[in-house]
Write a protein that holds these residues in place. Structure first.
Motif, PDB file in Angstrom:
ATOM      1  N   UNK A   1       0.837  -1.208   0.000  1.00 49.54           N
ATOM      2  CA  UNK A   1       0.000   0.000   0.000  1.00 49.54           C
ATOM      3  C   UNK A   1       0.872   1.258   0.000  1.00 49.54           C
ATOM      4  N   UNK A   2       1.864   1.262   0.880  1.00 52.63           N
ATOM      5  CA  UNK A   2       2.785   2.401   0.877  1.00 52.63           C
ATOM      6  C   UNK A   2       3.536   2.488  -0.455  1.00 52.63           C
ATOM      7  N   UNK A   3       3.885   1.341  -1.019  1.00 50.49           N
ATOM      8  CA  UNK A   3       4.587   1.347  -2.310  1.00 50.49           C
ATOM      9  C   UNK A   3       3.706   1.974  -3.393  1.00 50.49           C
ATOM     10  N   UNK A   4       2.412   1.659  -3.340  1.00 53.95           N
ATOM     11  CA  UNK A   4       1.478   2.226  -4.310  1.00 53.95           C
ATOM     12  C   UNK A   4       1.462   3.751  -4.188  1.00 53.95           C
ATOM     13  N   UNK A   5       1.496   4.222  -2.961  1.00 53.43           N
ATOM     14  CA  UNK A   5       1.477   5.657  -2.711  1.00 53.43           C
ATOM     15  C   UNK A   5       2.791   6.317  -3.159  1.00 53.43           C
ATOM     16  N   UNK A   6       3.914   5.665  -2.849  1.00 53.23           N
ATOM     17  CA  UNK A   6       5.221   6.199  -3.276  1.00 53.23           C
ATOM     18  C   UNK A   6       5.265   6.306  -4.790  1.00 53.23           C
ATOM     19  N   UNK A   7       4.797   5.254  -5.446  1.00 51.04           N
ATOM     20  CA  UNK A   7       4.847   5.245  -6.915  1.00 51.04           C
ATOM     21  C   UNK A   7       3.934   6.332  -7.498  1.00 51.04           C
ATOM     22  N   UNK A   8       2.777   6.514  -6.884  1.00 53.91           N
ATOM     23  CA  UNK A   8       1.846   7.543  -7.373  1.00 53.91           C
ATOM     24  C   UNK A   8       2.475   8.937  -7.311  1.00 53.91           C
ATOM     25  N   UNK A   9       3.418   9.126  -6.389  1.00 53.63           N
ATOM     26  CA  UNK A   9       4.101  10.424  -6.267  1.00 53.63           C
ATOM     27  C   UNK A   9       5.382  10.472  -7.092  1.00 53.63           C
ATOM     28  N   UNK A  10       5.674   9.410  -7.835  1.00 53.78           N
ATOM     29  CA  UNK A  10       6.870   9.396  -8.677  1.00 53.78           C
ATOM     30  C   UNK A  10       8.112   8.876  -7.989  1.00 53.78           C
ATOM     31  N   UNK A  11       7.974   8.393  -6.738  1.00 52.98           N
ATOM     32  CA  UNK A  11       9.130   7.861  -6.008  1.00 52.98           C
ATOM     33  C   UNK A  11       9.650   6.579  -6.660  1.00 52.98           C
ATOM     34  N   UNK A  12      10.971   6.361  -6.524  1.00 54.93           N
ATOM     35  CA  UNK A  12      11.606   5.241  -7.226  1.00 54.93           C
ATOM     36  C   UNK A  12      11.702   3.978  -6.384  1.00 54.93           C
ATOM     37  N   UNK A  13      11.647   4.089  -5.047  1.00 54.47           N
ATOM     38  CA  UNK A  13      11.785   2.895  -4.220  1.00 54.47           C
ATOM     39  C   UNK A  13      12.192   3.268  -2.812  1.00 54.47           C
ATOM     40  N   UNK A  14      12.606   2.239  -2.060  1.00 52.05           N
ATOM     41  CA  UNK A  14      12.890   2.408  -0.634  1.00 52.05           C
ATOM     42  C   UNK A  14      14.128   1.630  -0.227  1.00 52.05           C
ATOM     43  N   UNK A  15      14.941   2.271   0.628  1.00 55.49           N
ATOM     44  CA  UNK A  15      15.990   1.567   1.371  1.00 55.49           C
ATOM     45  C   UNK A  15      15.635   1.749   2.838  1.00 55.49           C
ATOM     46  N   UNK A  16      15.554   0.647   3.585  1.00 51.13           N
ATOM     47  CA  UNK A  16      15.111   0.762   4.975  1.00 51.13           C
ATOM     48  C   UNK A  16      15.941  -0.132   5.883  1.00 51.13           C
ATOM     49  N   UNK A  17      16.461   0.471   6.964  1.00 51.79           N
ATOM     50  CA  UNK A  17      17.180  -0.314   7.968  1.00 51.79           C
ATOM     51  C   UNK A  17      16.139  -0.847   8.955  1.00 51.79           C
ATOM     52  N   UNK A  18      15.254  -1.674   8.413  1.00 52.78           N
ATOM     53  CA  UNK A  18      14.146  -2.246   9.165  1.00 52.78           C
ATOM     54  C   UNK A  18      13.496  -3.290   8.275  1.00 52.78           C
ATOM     55  N   UNK A  19      12.295  -3.729   8.660  1.00 53.72           N
ATOM     56  CA  UNK A  19      11.645  -4.785   7.906  1.00 53.72           C
ATOM     57  C   UNK A  19      10.665  -4.257   6.872  1.00 53.72           C
ATOM     58  N   UNK A  20      10.303  -5.167   5.965  1.00 51.88           N
ATOM     59  CA  UNK A  20       9.374  -4.862   4.880  1.00 51.88           C
ATOM     60  C   UNK A  20       8.483  -6.088   4.695  1.00 51.88           C
ATOM     61  N   UNK A  21       7.229  -5.881   4.274  1.00 56.97           N
ATOM     62  CA  UNK A  21       6.341  -7.024   4.028  1.00 56.97           C
ATOM     63  C   UNK A  21       5.647  -6.881   2.678  1.00 56.97           C
TER      64      UNK A  21
END
Ligand SMILES: O=C([O-])CC(=O)C(=O)O
Ligand SMILES: [Mg+2]
Length: 227
Positions: free
Chosen positions: A99-119
């Motif tokens: 869901x957050x990825x959908x939102x990031x993409x809608x704003x033109x964001x390219x992706x995520x690097x996170x020092x934590x977990x992802x699902x």
């Protein structure tokens, strides 16, 4: 000391032409071209094979078990930006998903690097939305504690300032300071040209021992060949 409860809205991004010039080069080349600096710790891995990512950083400081600031950060994204999320203390919860990825993409964001977990990794792979994380973890997070957006952070041991360029591929993640992008692109080009000539010689059968002039120092060090 971390600055908490603040969103810096102005990010000085590097010249897009310099970011473009860095584009052909992978993480290992860029890291070497920077004088062997800028690497995140190798526990940060792509969440699906083949994920690659590059762009300018919008930084996020998260609190453990809390993804509030990721939502705050999405509003600050400009096309081509990468979210880079650090946490005030080690946490492997699943801060981010499709869901957050959908939102990031809608704003033109390219992706995520996170020092934590992802699902939601299956969905992220289907979306071809690149995430580099320290863990894949279904455990969810709350939205209750303030962190910050666009402050200097340390993500998996690498200092990251808003506007720095992040390059991530199967070899890892490297951060290029915004003021060094053109210089690092030039050094990366020189390094690749040099490696191309070495590759040709090695492919023709020449040994590294000769190419790098290692026989004499080995002899001087006392290396003996025994039949
Ligand atoms: O909703 C969340 O907290 C994280 C997530 O799974 C998603 O973004 O899809
Ligand atoms: Mg989800």
């Amino acid at each position: 000391m971390y600055e908490l409860g603040v969103v810096h809205r102005t990010v000085r991004r590097p010249d897009p032409a310099d970011v473009e010039a860095l584009k052909p080069f992978g993480v290992s080349t860029v890291h070497e071209a920077m004088g062997r600096t800028g690497l995140m710790r190798p526990y940060i891995r792509p969440v699906y094979p083949g994920a690659e990512l590059r762009g300018t950083a919008v930084t996020v400081l998260l609190q453990p078990g809390d993804n509030w600031m990721l939502h705050v950060a999405v509003e600050q994204l400009q096309p081509g930006d990468v979210l880079v999320a650090a946490c005030t203390t080690e946490c492997e919860d699943g801060f981010f998903g499709e869901l957050l990825a959908t939102s990031v993409r809608a704003r033109g964001g390219a992706g995520l690097v996170i020092d934590g977990g992802c699902r939601d990794v299956g969905e992220l792979r289907e979306m071809d939305f690149p995430v580099f994380s320290r863990a894949v973890n279904s455990k969810g997070t709350v939205k209750a504690t303030l962190g910050s957006v666009n402050v200097p952070v340390v993500c998996a041991n690498a200092p990251v300032n808003p506007g720095d360029v992040v390059v991530a591929d199967v070899d890892g993640v490297v951060v290029v300071p915004a003021g060094r992008v053109a210089e690092v692109a030039d050094a990366s080009r020189r390094r690749e040209d040099n490696e191309e000539s070495k590759r040709r010689r090695l492919a023709a059968g020449e040994l590294g021992l000769d190419m790098y002039g290692m026989r004499e120092p080995l002899e001087a060090a006392g290396l003996r060949y025994v039949d």
